[in-house]
Scaffold this motif. Structure first.
Motif, PDB file in Angstrom:
ATOM      1  N   GLU A 112     -61.530 -24.225   7.417  1.00 44.58           N
ATOM      2  CA  GLU A 112     -60.539 -24.957   6.636  1.00 44.58           C
ATOM      3  C   GLU A 112     -60.495 -26.397   7.140  1.00 44.58           C
ATOM      4  O   GLU A 112     -60.937 -26.698   8.253  1.00 44.58           O
ATOM      5  CB  GLU A 112     -59.165 -24.297   6.746  1.00 44.58           C
ATOM      6  N   PRO A 152     -57.771 -20.449  12.907  1.00 42.15           N
ATOM      7  CA  PRO A 152     -58.808 -20.867  11.962  1.00 42.15           C
ATOM      8  C   PRO A 152     -60.151 -20.276  12.401  1.00 42.15           C
ATOM      9  O   PRO A 152     -60.276 -19.725  13.494  1.00 42.15           O
ATOM     10  CB  PRO A 152     -58.803 -22.392  12.112  1.00 42.15           C
ATOM     11  N   GLU A 187     -55.437 -29.069   6.070  1.00 41.79           N
ATOM     12  CA  GLU A 187     -54.954 -27.730   5.710  1.00 41.79           C
ATOM     13  C   GLU A 187     -54.386 -27.005   6.926  1.00 41.79           C
ATOM     14  O   GLU A 187     -53.344 -26.337   6.847  1.00 41.79           O
ATOM     15  CB  GLU A 187     -56.099 -26.915   5.092  1.00 41.79           C
TER      16      GLU A 187
END
Length: 306
Positions: free
Chosen positions: A114, A102, A118
């Motif tokens: 995010e 991420p 998620e």
């Protein structure tokens, strides 16, 4: 419901939450693995903080596998803000080495990341077993916990959070989610950094066909394990009338259910104890705790009575 006690295979002792010098731990990965192996563990997952400041590490622990001892790739994932504005902590065991990071550089949330749910969903889709990490320590709200729909389990005992913050608990979060019908399991872990006495205090006993990373992860997902600080759970049998628990020597056996429903049996050197089920007729699930004379506990996963 408890078929794994008699199913083929063996029980393997493992720690699912561990850190090294690849993030904020004090010991090199090789030494972390050696210590757990020499303390009698069958496996560990080295779950360093998956952040840009550390190069998003998923430790290659395969070189440290030995006969009778294996490792499972994993990481502690971070992305997005909880309700209190702090960064999500998500435990992912069985994560592939090429998992896409991420956009999380540091230990704080930013608008471009995010969300935690998620990220958890991506980890599950990649094959990982995902746990909601240390809810009490994180200040997790019920809405936070609800939002992590992809999780397999709640980290209900975290030894590092016990020793360093006196906030080890996740049972309240778990029980509230169970009451809403979420079929989640629980895990006890160390969250070891080796910067304080945060190691060898909580583990899982996984029933698997073999001590192999893939087999262990599949058993974790299936819930064929229990969690412990020391006592052994040897069998749990649920009939129409009672729940019978066999264990190592304990002084208390407690059955918990939905709401405030619970019933305990106390004694000396108990290795077999039972409780009538009629008290739990209104609950769709029960779970079991045993406590030994030293105050150490072992916990079953929730047993759904349907």
């Amino acid at each position: 419901m408890t078929d794994f006690f008699t199913a083929p295979g063996g029980f393997y002792r493992g720690n699912l939450h561990t850190h090294s010098t690849l993030s904020d731990g004090a010991l090199e990965p090789k030494e972390v693995c050696r210590r757990y192996r020499d303390e009698g563990y069958d496996f560990i997952s080295l779950t360093d903080h998956f952040l840009g400041r550390y190069g998003w590490p998923i430790a290659d622990t395969e070189p440290y596998r030995k006969p009778g001892f294996t490792t499972v790739l994993g990481a502690e994932l971070h992305s997005g803000a909880q309700a209190n504005g702090e960064l999500w902590h998500i435990l992912a065991v069985g994560l592939p080495a090429g998992f896409e990071p991420p956009a999380t550089q540091e230990f704080f949330a930013t608008a471009d990341q995010e969300t935690g749910p998620e990220l958890a969903a991506r980890a599950v889709a990649a094959g990982a077993h995902v746990s909601i990490a240390h809810p009490q320590w994180s200040g997790l709200t019920l809405d936070d916990a609800r939002s992590l729909e992809a999780a397999h389990a709640v980290e209900t005992y975290n030894h590092g959070c016990a020793m360093g913050a006196d906030r080890p608990d996740g049972f309240h979060t778990l029980d509230l989610l169970l009451a809403e019908g979420r079929r989640l399991n629980l895990v006890a872990t160390d969250d070891a950094h080796f910067t304080e006495p945060d190691h060898f205090g909580g583990w899982v006993m996984v029933k698997a066909a073999e001590n192999d990373p893939d087999a262990l992860v599949e058993s974790l997902k299936a819930g064929t394990y229990y969690s412990s600080q020391g006592p052994e759970l040897r069998n749990i049998v649920v009939t129409d009338d009672e729940i019978v628990v066999e264990s190592s020597s304990v002084v208390s056996m407690i059955v918990q259910a939905q709401g405030n429903t619970a019933k305990a049996v106390h004694g000396l050197s108990m290795t077999r104890s039972s409780i009538e089920l009629h008290k739990f007729a209104a609950s769709p699930w029960v779970r079991v705790t045993v406590i030994d004379a030293a105050g150490k506990r072992a916990w079953s996963n929730p047993i759904w009575l349907d």
